[in-house]
Design an enzyme around this catalytic site. Structure first.
Site, PDB file in Angstrom:
ATOM      1  N   SER A   1     -40.974  49.526 -49.638  1.00 41.64           N
ATOM      2  CA  SER A   1     -42.008  49.887 -48.668  1.00 41.64           C
ATOM      3  C   SER A   1     -41.372  50.207 -47.305  1.00 41.64           C
ATOM      4  O   SER A   1     -41.754  51.166 -46.628  1.00 41.64           O
ATOM      5  CB  SER A   1     -43.002  48.720 -48.551  1.00 41.64           C
ATOM      6  OG  SER A   1     -44.012  49.005 -47.635  1.00 41.64           O
TER       7      SER A   1
ATOM      8  N   HIS B   1     -43.388  39.893 -35.958  1.00 37.35           N
ATOM      9  CA  HIS B   1     -42.397  39.990 -37.035  1.00 37.35           C
ATOM     10  C   HIS B   1     -41.141  39.193 -36.669  1.00 37.35           C
ATOM     11  O   HIS B   1     -40.121  39.309 -37.360  1.00 37.35           O
ATOM     12  CB  HIS B   1     -41.958  41.449 -37.227  1.00 37.35           C
ATOM     13  CG  HIS B   1     -42.997  42.345 -37.833  1.00 37.35           C
ATOM     14  ND1 HIS B   1     -43.792  41.973 -38.877  1.00 37.35           N
ATOM     15  CD2 HIS B   1     -43.337  43.636 -37.550  1.00 37.35           C
ATOM     16  CE1 HIS B   1     -44.591  42.987 -39.204  1.00 37.35           C
ATOM     17  NE2 HIS B   1     -44.334  44.002 -38.413  1.00 37.35           N
TER      18      HIS B   1
ATOM     19  N   LYS C   1     -43.658  44.935 -43.618  1.00 36.51           N
ATOM     20  CA  LYS C   1     -44.062  45.451 -44.931  1.00 36.51           C
ATOM     21  C   LYS C   1     -44.456  44.375 -45.940  1.00 36.51           C
ATOM     22  O   LYS C   1     -44.427  44.594 -47.150  1.00 36.51           O
ATOM     23  CB  LYS C   1     -42.976  46.353 -45.568  1.00 36.51           C
ATOM     24  CG  LYS C   1     -42.319  47.351 -44.658  1.00 36.51           C
ATOM     25  CD  LYS C   1     -43.242  48.046 -43.725  1.00 36.51           C
ATOM     26  CE  LYS C   1     -44.165  49.023 -44.403  1.00 36.51           C
ATOM     27  NZ  LYS C   1     -45.109  49.619 -43.417  1.00 36.51           N
TER      28      LYS C   1
HETATM   29  P1  A3P Z   1     -46.619  49.851 -49.740  1.00 40.82           P
HETATM   30  O1  A3P Z   1     -45.720  50.657 -48.859  1.00 40.82           O
HETATM   31  O2  A3P Z   1     -45.886  49.175 -50.862  1.00 40.82           O
HETATM   32  O3  A3P Z   1     -47.814  50.606 -50.220  1.00 40.82           O
HETATM   33  P2  A3P Z   1     -47.304  45.859 -43.396  1.00 40.82           P
HETATM   34  O4  A3P Z   1     -48.723  45.933 -42.979  1.00 40.82           O
HETATM   35  O5  A3P Z   1     -46.726  44.482 -43.362  1.00 40.82           O
HETATM   36  O6  A3P Z   1     -46.463  46.867 -42.689  1.00 40.82           O
HETATM   37  O7  A3P Z   1     -47.259  46.225 -44.956  1.00 40.82           O
HETATM   38  C1  A3P Z   1     -47.583  47.500 -45.421  1.00 40.82           C
HETATM   39  C2  A3P Z   1     -47.689  47.421 -46.931  1.00 40.82           C
HETATM   40  O8  A3P Z   1     -48.871  46.680 -47.274  1.00 40.82           O
HETATM   41  C3  A3P Z   1     -47.819  48.804 -47.565  1.00 40.82           C
HETATM   42  O9  A3P Z   1     -47.201  48.651 -48.849  1.00 40.82           O
HETATM   43  C4  A3P Z   1     -49.332  48.918 -47.680  1.00 40.82           C
HETATM   44  O10 A3P Z   1     -49.777  49.872 -48.609  1.00 40.82           O
HETATM   45  C5  A3P Z   1     -49.689  47.490 -48.122  1.00 40.82           C
HETATM   46  N1  A3P Z   1     -51.104  47.156 -47.931  1.00 40.82           N
HETATM   47  C6  A3P Z   1     -51.837  47.230 -46.811  1.00 40.82           C
HETATM   48  N2  A3P Z   1     -53.113  46.896 -47.060  1.00 40.82           N
HETATM   49  C7  A3P Z   1     -53.181  46.593 -48.381  1.00 40.82           C
HETATM   50  C8  A3P Z   1     -54.241  46.180 -49.262  1.00 40.82           C
HETATM   51  N3  A3P Z   1     -55.491  46.040 -48.843  1.00 40.82           N
HETATM   52  N4  A3P Z   1     -53.932  45.957 -50.557  1.00 40.82           N
HETATM   53  C9  A3P Z   1     -52.663  46.102 -51.020  1.00 40.82           C
HETATM   54  N5  A3P Z   1     -51.623  46.498 -50.231  1.00 40.82           N
HETATM   55  C10 A3P Z   1     -51.884  46.743 -48.932  1.00 40.82           C
END
Ligand code: A3P
Length: 287
Positions: free
Chosen positions: A130, A100, A45
């Site tokens: 998140s 991860h 996340k």
């Molecule tokens: P939120 O749950 O706070 O919206 P990961 O890919 O490491 O699992 O992280 C997921 C998080 O990154 C989610 O956060 C997702 O919305 C956010 N995310 C993915 N792409 C993004 C982007 N282009 N801009 C901002 N946040 C992004």
């Protein structure tokens, strides 16, 4: 699908036994990285999918064809998941690999190699929020319970992939022993173009302004939210329950303020101080 509890540990880190096998974790630990491998390392996340998209677009020179036709987990497979072996045996570089895993598990293999590592961090209060929402959707993870219950597990480090504190401490303190670029979610949010420039420079991939424009445009939250190759809507509802929320949820810095009570925040700050007081790395809690 019945929710399972985190029951297995490997090198002191909690892993749901049905997601990884001992064999898949050993495979990752002893992985033979190639010189042109590019490895995205994150605590869950923290912007993993975002960086996968940035890398794809950089190597496509801003053209979205791959980003719109191939799922992110095929373009940049997770090393610790057994299912992606076939993709990883392909030795035509550069390969994008995602992990991860904590430093203690993956770090030594990367140190032995000349692979390039991009370590992305995000402030842990937003990570916790998140991750909590992700647990609500992800039927393959334990039921998170209330936010309070989940937050306590997050602070104890008894969640999938272990302690956020150990993750950051481990990778940060060994960053100079490998070719590692540190990026932060908050910097990407603040100035995506500049962040893309930094990644290009690290990878030795100069780009024309119009190519950079394409990368930036396809990596915004709005564009990625609509792209089924990265928004995880391709995953069956038995695995990710899309009625419980969206993977591309808010994409904000500081959303934790909508979730933390004053007491939870004070407790978090206390634990954060105890665990990371000597770390020469700071986080942006809001923009
Ligand atoms: P939120 O749950 O706070 O919206 P990961 O890919 O490491 O699992 O992280 C997921 C998080 O990154 C989610 O956060 C997702 O919305 C956010 N995310 C993915 N792409 C993004 C982007 N282009 N801009 C901002 N946040 C992004």
């Amino acid at each position: 699908m019945a929710r399972l509890d985190v029951t297995e540990t490997y090198a002191g880190v909690s892993f749901p036994g049905h997601l990884h096998t001992l064999e898949s974790l050993e495979y990752a630990r002893s992985f033979d990285f190639q010189v042109d491998d590019i490895v995205i390392v994150t605590y869950p996340k923290s912007g993993t999918t975002w960086m996968q998209e940035v890398l794809t677009l950089i190597y496509s020179k801003g053209d979205a064809i791959l980003a719109k036709t191939i799922p992110n987990w095929v373009r940049a497979p997770w090393l610790e998941h057994t299912y992606f072996r076939d993709v990883l045996t392909d030795d035509e570089g550069p390969r994008f690999i995602t992990s991860h895993l904590q430093y203690d598990i993956l770090g030594p293999a990367l140190k032995r190699s000349k692979a390039k590592v991009i370590y992305v961090t995000r402030n842990p209060k937003d990570v916790a929020v998140s991750f909590y929402h992700f647990h609500k959707m992800a039927n393959f993870l334990p039921d998170p319970g209330s936010f309070e219950e989940f937050l306590n597990k997050f602070l104890e480090g008894t969640v999938h992939f272990g302690s956020w504190f150990e993750h950051v401490k481990g990778w940060w303190s060994h960053r100079e022993e490998m070719e590692l670029l540190h990026m932060s979610y908050e910097d990407m949010k603040k100035d995506l173009r500049n962040s893309i420039d930094r990644v290009c420079e690290f990878l030795g991939c100069p780009m024309y302004p119009e190519e950079l424009e394409g990368v930036e445009q396809h990596c915004t939250f709005t564009t990625m939210s609509k792209n089924s190759m990265v928004n995880y809507t391709l995953i069956a509802p038995e695995i990710l329950d899309h009625n419980q929320g969206q993977f591309m949820r808010k994409g904000d810095v500081g959303d934790w303020k909508e979730h933390f009570t004053l007491e939870q925040n004070a407790h978090f700050d206390k634990v954060y101080k105890e665990k990371l007081q000597d770390l020469d790395l700071s986080f942006q809690w809001e923009l």
